[in-house]
Design a protein around this motif. Sequence first.
Motif, PDB file in Angstrom:
ATOM      1  N   THR A 181     -29.649  -7.717  15.393  1.00 15.26           N
ATOM      2  CA  THR A 181     -28.652  -8.475  16.155  1.00 15.26           C
ATOM      3  C   THR A 181     -27.378  -7.673  16.363  1.00 15.26           C
ATOM      4  O   THR A 181     -26.888  -7.513  17.488  1.00 15.26           O
ATOM      5  CB  THR A 181     -28.330  -9.800  15.446  1.00 15.26           C
ATOM      6  N   TRP A 182     -26.817  -7.162  15.276  1.00 18.34           N
ATOM      7  CA  TRP A 182     -25.564  -6.412  15.404  1.00 18.34           C
ATOM      8  C   TRP A 182     -25.780  -5.088  16.129  1.00 18.34           C
ATOM      9  O   TRP A 182     -24.928  -4.638  16.895  1.00 18.34           O
ATOM     10  CB  TRP A 182     -24.956  -6.180  14.023  1.00 18.34           C
ATOM     11  N   THR A 183     -26.924  -4.466  15.911  1.00 21.54           N
ATOM     12  CA  THR A 183     -27.223  -3.232  16.636  1.00 21.54           C
ATOM     13  C   THR A 183     -27.270  -3.484  18.134  1.00 21.54           C
ATOM     14  O   THR A 183     -26.676  -2.749  18.929  1.00 21.54           O
ATOM     15  CB  THR A 183     -28.570  -2.655  16.166  1.00 21.54           C
ATOM     16  N   GLN A 184     -27.967  -4.543  18.534  1.00 19.47           N
ATOM     17  CA  GLN A 184     -28.089  -4.850  19.960  1.00 19.47           C
ATOM     18  C   GLN A 184     -26.756  -5.244  20.572  1.00 19.47           C
ATOM     19  O   GLN A 184     -26.464  -4.895  21.725  1.00 19.47           O
ATOM     20  CB  GLN A 184     -29.122  -5.957  20.163  1.00 19.47           C
ATOM     21  N   ALA A 185     -25.931  -5.975  19.831  1.00 16.42           N
ATOM     22  CA  ALA A 185     -24.620  -6.362  20.359  1.00 16.42           C
ATOM     23  C   ALA A 185     -23.756  -5.127  20.614  1.00 16.42           C
ATOM     24  O   ALA A 185     -23.136  -4.989  21.673  1.00 16.42           O
ATOM     25  CB  ALA A 185     -23.922  -7.314  19.383  1.00 16.42           C
ATOM     26  N   VAL A 186     -23.715  -4.215  19.641  1.00 16.01           N
ATOM     27  CA  VAL A 186     -22.926  -2.994  19.812  1.00 16.01           C
ATOM     28  C   VAL A 186     -23.511  -2.133  20.927  1.00 16.01           C
ATOM     29  O   VAL A 186     -22.784  -1.568  21.764  1.00 16.01           O
ATOM     30  CB  VAL A 186     -22.868  -2.208  18.486  1.00 16.01           C
ATOM     31  N   GLN A 187     -24.824  -2.037  20.968  1.00 16.54           N
ATOM     32  CA  GLN A 187     -25.469  -1.214  21.987  1.00 16.54           C
ATOM     33  C   GLN A 187     -25.216  -1.752  23.387  1.00 16.54           C
ATOM     34  O   GLN A 187     -25.034  -0.978  24.330  1.00 16.54           O
ATOM     35  CB  GLN A 187     -26.969  -1.114  21.701  1.00 16.54           C
ATOM     36  N   PHE A 188     -25.191  -3.067  23.545  1.00 16.87           N
ATOM     37  CA  PHE A 188     -24.899  -3.599  24.878  1.00 16.87           C
ATOM     38  C   PHE A 188     -23.480  -3.267  25.308  1.00 16.87           C
ATOM     39  O   PHE A 188     -23.235  -2.963  26.481  1.00 16.87           O
ATOM     40  CB  PHE A 188     -25.095  -5.119  24.914  1.00 16.87           C
ATOM     41  N   LEU A 189     -22.533  -3.324  24.379  1.00 15.38           N
ATOM     42  CA  LEU A 189     -21.159  -2.963  24.735  1.00 15.38           C
ATOM     43  C   LEU A 189     -21.074  -1.498  25.152  1.00 15.38           C
ATOM     44  O   LEU A 189     -20.337  -1.152  26.088  1.00 15.38           O
ATOM     45  CB  LEU A 189     -20.227  -3.245  23.549  1.00 15.38           C
ATOM     46  N   VAL A 190     -21.823  -0.621  24.474  1.00 17.06           N
ATOM     47  CA  VAL A 190     -21.875   0.786  24.875  1.00 17.06           C
ATOM     48  C   VAL A 190     -22.486   0.910  26.270  1.00 17.06           C
ATOM     49  O   VAL A 190     -21.984   1.642  27.139  1.00 17.06           O
ATOM     50  CB  VAL A 190     -22.689   1.607  23.854  1.00 17.06           C
ATOM     51  N   LEU A 191     -23.565   0.182  26.499  1.00 24.00           N
ATOM     52  CA  LEU A 191     -24.266   0.217  27.783  1.00 24.00           C
ATOM     53  C   LEU A 191     -23.362  -0.267  28.919  1.00 24.00           C
ATOM     54  O   LEU A 191     -23.237   0.379  29.968  1.00 24.00           O
ATOM     55  CB  LEU A 191     -25.514  -0.656  27.685  1.00 24.00           C
ATOM     56  N   LEU A 192     -22.701  -1.410  28.715  1.00 26.24           N
ATOM     57  CA  LEU A 192     -21.817  -1.957  29.736  1.00 26.24           C
ATOM     58  C   LEU A 192     -20.624  -1.034  29.967  1.00 26.24           C
ATOM     59  O   LEU A 192     -20.193  -0.845  31.115  1.00 26.24           O
ATOM     60  CB  LEU A 192     -21.343  -3.350  29.319  1.00 26.24           C
ATOM     61  N   LEU A 358     -22.605  13.092  32.058  1.00 27.25           N
ATOM     62  CA  LEU A 358     -24.052  13.005  31.870  1.00 27.25           C
ATOM     63  C   LEU A 358     -24.377  12.472  30.490  1.00 27.25           C
ATOM     64  O   LEU A 358     -25.284  11.636  30.324  1.00 27.25           O
ATOM     65  CB  LEU A 358     -24.689  14.384  32.073  1.00 27.25           C
ATOM     66  N   ALA A 359     -23.637  12.933  29.485  1.00 28.93           N
ATOM     67  CA  ALA A 359     -23.882  12.478  28.120  1.00 28.93           C
ATOM     68  C   ALA A 359     -23.628  10.984  27.971  1.00 28.93           C
ATOM     69  O   ALA A 359     -24.391  10.275  27.305  1.00 28.93           O
ATOM     70  CB  ALA A 359     -22.993  13.260  27.149  1.00 28.93           C
ATOM     71  N   VAL A 360     -22.557  10.487  28.604  1.00 33.82           N
ATOM     72  CA  VAL A 360     -22.235   9.060  28.513  1.00 33.82           C
ATOM     73  C   VAL A 360     -23.354   8.212  29.111  1.00 33.82           C
ATOM     74  O   VAL A 360     -23.810   7.236  28.503  1.00 33.82           O
ATOM     75  CB  VAL A 360     -20.893   8.768  29.217  1.00 33.82           C
ATOM     76  N   ILE A 361     -23.822   8.566  30.296  1.00 32.81           N
ATOM     77  CA  ILE A 361     -24.870   7.786  30.957  1.00 32.81           C
ATOM     78  C   ILE A 361     -26.202   7.932  30.228  1.00 32.81           C
ATOM     79  O   ILE A 361     -26.947   6.959  30.062  1.00 32.81           O
ATOM     80  CB  ILE A 361     -25.011   8.211  32.424  1.00 32.81           C
ATOM     81  N   ALA A 362     -26.505   9.144  29.791  1.00 32.14           N
ATOM     82  CA  ALA A 362     -27.761   9.348  29.069  1.00 32.14           C
ATOM     83  C   ALA A 362     -27.757   8.592  27.749  1.00 32.14           C
ATOM     84  O   ALA A 362     -28.775   7.996  27.354  1.00 32.14           O
ATOM     85  CB  ALA A 362     -27.984  10.837  28.825  1.00 32.14           C
ATOM     86  N   ALA A 363     -26.609   8.593  27.057  1.00 35.60           N
ATOM     87  CA  ALA A 363     -26.517   7.818  25.818  1.00 35.60           C
ATOM     88  C   ALA A 363     -26.696   6.335  26.110  1.00 35.60           C
ATOM     89  O   ALA A 363     -27.363   5.614  25.364  1.00 35.60           O
ATOM     90  CB  ALA A 363     -25.173   8.068  25.141  1.00 35.60           C
ATOM     91  N   GLY A 364     -26.108   5.852  27.225  1.00 37.84           N
ATOM     92  CA  GLY A 364     -26.307   4.459  27.612  1.00 37.84           C
ATOM     93  C   GLY A 364     -27.765   4.148  27.887  1.00 37.84           C
ATOM     94  O   GLY A 364     -28.271   3.086  27.514  1.00 37.84           O
ATOM     95  N   ALA A 365     -28.462   5.077  28.557  1.00 37.46           N
ATOM     96  CA  ALA A 365     -29.875   4.867  28.844  1.00 37.46           C
ATOM     97  C   ALA A 365     -30.697   4.806  27.562  1.00 37.46           C
ATOM     98  O   ALA A 365     -31.565   3.933  27.401  1.00 37.46           O
ATOM     99  CB  ALA A 365     -30.391   5.981  29.747  1.00 37.46           C
ATOM    100  N   LEU A 366     -30.435   5.724  26.641  1.00 35.79           N
ATOM    101  CA  LEU A 366     -31.172   5.714  25.378  1.00 35.79           C
ATOM    102  C   LEU A 366     -30.850   4.476  24.559  1.00 35.79           C
ATOM    103  O   LEU A 366     -31.717   3.912  23.888  1.00 35.79           O
ATOM    104  CB  LEU A 366     -30.853   6.983  24.578  1.00 35.79           C
ATOM    105  N   VAL A 367     -29.587   4.038  24.603  1.00 30.10           N
ATOM    106  CA  VAL A 367     -29.192   2.817  23.912  1.00 30.10           C
ATOM    107  C   VAL A 367     -29.938   1.620  24.486  1.00 30.10           C
ATOM    108  O   VAL A 367     -30.423   0.747  23.757  1.00 30.10           O
ATOM    109  CB  VAL A 367     -27.657   2.622  24.014  1.00 30.10           C
ATOM    110  N   ALA A 368     -30.032   1.546  25.829  1.00 25.79           N
ATOM    111  CA  ALA A 368     -30.758   0.438  26.461  1.00 25.79           C
ATOM    112  C   ALA A 368     -32.213   0.418  26.024  1.00 25.79           C
ATOM    113  O   ALA A 368     -32.779  -0.637  25.703  1.00 25.79           O
ATOM    114  CB  ALA A 368     -30.666   0.564  27.983  1.00 25.79           C
ATOM    115  N   VAL A 369     -32.819   1.590  25.998  1.00 26.94           N
ATOM    116  CA  VAL A 369     -34.220   1.692  25.587  1.00 26.94           C
ATOM    117  C   VAL A 369     -34.390   1.260  24.136  1.00 26.94           C
ATOM    118  O   VAL A 369     -35.244   0.426  23.801  1.00 26.94           O
ATOM    119  CB  VAL A 369     -34.720   3.132  25.784  1.00 26.94           C
ATOM    120  N   MET A 370     -33.571   1.801  23.254  1.00 28.66           N
ATOM    121  CA  MET A 370     -33.731   1.537  21.825  1.00 28.66           C
ATOM    122  C   MET A 370     -33.429   0.090  21.477  1.00 28.66           C
ATOM    123  O   MET A 370     -34.088  -0.509  20.614  1.00 28.66           O
ATOM    124  CB  MET A 370     -32.829   2.477  21.033  1.00 28.66           C
ATOM    125  N   SER A 371     -32.442  -0.495  22.149  1.00 27.65           N
ATOM    126  CA  SER A 371     -32.100  -1.883  21.864  1.00 27.65           C
ATOM    127  C   SER A 371     -33.257  -2.811  22.218  1.00 27.65           C
ATOM    128  O   SER A 371     -33.598  -3.724  21.454  1.00 27.65           O
ATOM    129  CB  SER A 371     -30.849  -2.259  22.664  1.00 27.65           C
TER     130      SER A 371
END
Length: 588
Positions: A181-192, A358-371
């Motif tokens: 839960t907390w991982t996904q919440a933080v990851q969504f904020l990174v993604l957004l 590129l790193a910011v967007i790629a990190a967002g993509a990996l975060v979306a996948v992992m979440s």
Amino acid sequence: MTAAGATALVTLVTTLVLVAWLVRPRGASTVDFYLAGQRVGVATNALAICGDYFSAASFLGVAAAVYVSGLDGVWYAVGFAAGFVPVLLFVAAPLRRFGEFSIPDFLGRRLGSERVRLVSVGVVQVVILSYLIPQSVGSGITWQLLVGRGLPGLDPYGTGVLLSTMFVAALVAFGGMRGTTWTQAVQFLVLLGALVWLALAVIGSGFRYPEAVSDLSATPLANPVPGPEGWELRAETDQLDPGTAATFGEPGAAYGPLAQFALILTLVMGTAGLPHVMNRYFTSPTGTAARMTTVWVLGLAGLFYALAVMLGTAARQKIADAADDHAWLAALTTDGVLRVPEHALPVLGRLYGGDIGLAVIAAGALVAVMSTIAGLLLAAAASWGHDVYERHINPRATQRQAVWAGRASTAVVALTAAGMAMVMQPDSLAPSVPSIVAAMVTWAFAIAGSALTPVFVLAIWWRGTTAAGAVAGMLTGGLASIGMFVLGVLPVGPGIGEMLMTPTLVAAPLAAAVCALVSRVTRPPSDVDRQWLIMHGTAADRQAERLAHLTIHGPGRSRRRQGGTIHGEGTALAERQRRTSRGPQKGD
């Protein structure tokens, strides 16, 4: 490894390790492992659902679909966002009030049948695998673009698939629902945050959405395809007006009229049957909290998909304009058009932010996948660990044994999905669909919306639903949707193949009809009135029922399951919490 790759990996690993440390497991209760103790607040749960739901198909896939097919790609955004409307109106509150671990647990107890439970477990696992594979494909594509290197014996794509899936499997096994839960919440904020940054950068450069659509629509829409002499551009045919060329700002580049409607219906119907999303509603403390959580999700979904559509359009215009000025784009494009549409956002990030962008967007993509992988693995763990292991393999399992069964199942499902994703070839599949990641996720939505959602909604809102009807409906919807997928691969003609790949328009009504017909000639559970009160009665009604039951049967019996139903505060989950708070007891 490039500077962008190093930056993205450091950011990603630091975030996940920090979250993992903050949410280290507390105890071995199945209620805590699967449902975070049912104490997740509205805002936190809404952010976690967004992290769960806004997957690689949302972050990479929607922008890619818009990039490659213009207006027809927007249908993905419409369907993904609108899917929470029926959840808000028909599912969220009654589901939470009934109070179980998972969709199979709900159906099994609501209909008083272990056969229903086992059949729904099978359908849930098919949906989970269908959803997991494109997430792993998305992680492989991102790793391939970002890092460009693989582990010994693996290419970069396979390395991204394996590392992301196994890392998340370990995190889920470690933290359970609370950690997830907390991982996904933080990851969504990174993604957004990544999407908002890129949107501001694009708008700051002078991009205007209406002008961009008009400019892109001035010429026929064409995309790269592999030819005998290498990649070449091929004009897209208008599916609404065969014989003419499609344009970016008009419908018809990818779907005919019926196929467009079928796609949206598939995505809307599928949302209510997604195991990893619906399981999150069991973590809310009350039915009202579950409904308010959905309201938050709808608002966040509107913002997220509006940004994704705008950025997909910006990528189509800006990448073509910059192709002659950046040598590194030559390896990714043909005449200024990307060969892999899922590269749209990462390439746009590099254009506006260099390696850091590129790193910011790629990190967002990996975060979306992992979440999303985390939510899917936890849903798989609930099905195998609770619905199969606890109920059938070892009914006298201790809390610790049940939790370890769930943890073991995450590893098995993760390895299966990673193995299947590693045999995929995105470069060869991309020309056949607007976005391979979005298309593959649509298949999962189709199975969920055809096999689970009709039976799920009928069980909530129709008293006459029976166990035999539910089994017949699930099997009919599942087999019909898979059969239409198979037919869709065959050369069946323009427009028809696309509709067959989004089969919910046919399979869902068929499943509902079969469920209703079989239920008419079979007997519903004997205690359906009590179940109805739990799902749809007011708080005062439920309190009066509990007091009456205490008066007749005494406090001991009111806390036990009777006839496969759940009695208000005497639910199976509440009983587990009482047992957990007392510590391990004999027979637990």
